[in-house]
Design a protein around this motif. Sequence first.
Motif, mmCIF file in Angstrom:
data_model
loop_
_atom_site.group_PDB
_atom_site.id
_atom_site.type_symbol
_atom_site.label_atom_id
_atom_site.label_comp_id
_atom_site.label_asym_id
_atom_site.label_seq_id
_atom_site.Cartn_x
_atom_site.Cartn_y
_atom_site.Cartn_z
ATOM 1 N N ARG A 129 13.101 -11.988 -3.338
ATOM 2 C CA ARG A 129 13.016 -11.639 -4.763
ATOM 3 C C ARG A 129 11.683 -12.095 -5.357
ATOM 4 O O ARG A 129 11.088 -11.397 -6.173
ATOM 5 C CB ARG A 129 14.181 -12.261 -5.542
ATOM 6 N N LYS A 176 8.900 -9.700 -3.979
ATOM 7 C CA LYS A 176 9.044 -8.268 -4.226
ATOM 8 C C LYS A 176 7.987 -7.767 -5.217
ATOM 9 O O LYS A 176 7.734 -8.374 -6.250
ATOM 10 C CB LYS A 176 10.437 -7.978 -4.781
ATOM 11 N N LYS A 183 16.486 -15.074 -1.779
ATOM 12 C CA LYS A 183 15.795 -15.765 -2.870
ATOM 13 C C LYS A 183 14.272 -15.649 -2.715
ATOM 14 O O LYS A 183 13.559 -15.376 -3.684
ATOM 15 C CB LYS A 183 16.219 -17.233 -2.897
#
Length: 197
Positions: free
Chosen positions: A143, A146, A140
């Motif tokens: 993400r 990223k 989580k």
Amino acid sequence: MDLTIEQRYAIKFCFRLGKTASETFAMITEAYKEDALSRAQVFRWFNEFKNGRESVEDMERSGRPSFTSLNDKEVLRRLHKAVKRKRQDLAQRWRLHHDNAPAHTAFLVTSYLTRIGVEVLPQPPYSPDMSPPDFFLVPKVKRCLKGHHFDDIPNIQRAVTKALTGITPTDYSGAYEAWKTCWQRCVDAQGEFFEEY
């Protein structure tokens, strides 16, 4: 003696007896059961001894900080203190689930957890993604990070904090349910390897 070091000695002994890496892994698994090193670790250490290594101790790594079980004990002490402060209803009966990393299974850490009365849920061998941080929390946060580049550590810390504070109670509840499902799959598979949760 630390179980990891003990198993490395056993791997070295098997190598010197002329056993193959596969035979060594089977023997380690039979002897140490759920505390056995992973297949990858056994093969890696077997190859290290095959290539002439004598020491069973980890080598110092340059360029990266060394985390010890002493650091982990301090983290656990802070966590225990926070649980006592924020969740008094759980303080006397909380459980901890983490992987079989050497820092987590070190005597200093396990004896501390025993002393403060924290039950540690066993981690099945070869199941790195059974722990909620591995299948829920880390992905989580990754993400959210990223595609971003950070100039310094404070910017990274702010981004991670923002990602963590953005996780809702519903998300955590869902992770807990997924964790229970994952454990049930492991029980149903009698501890054998499975890929999908």
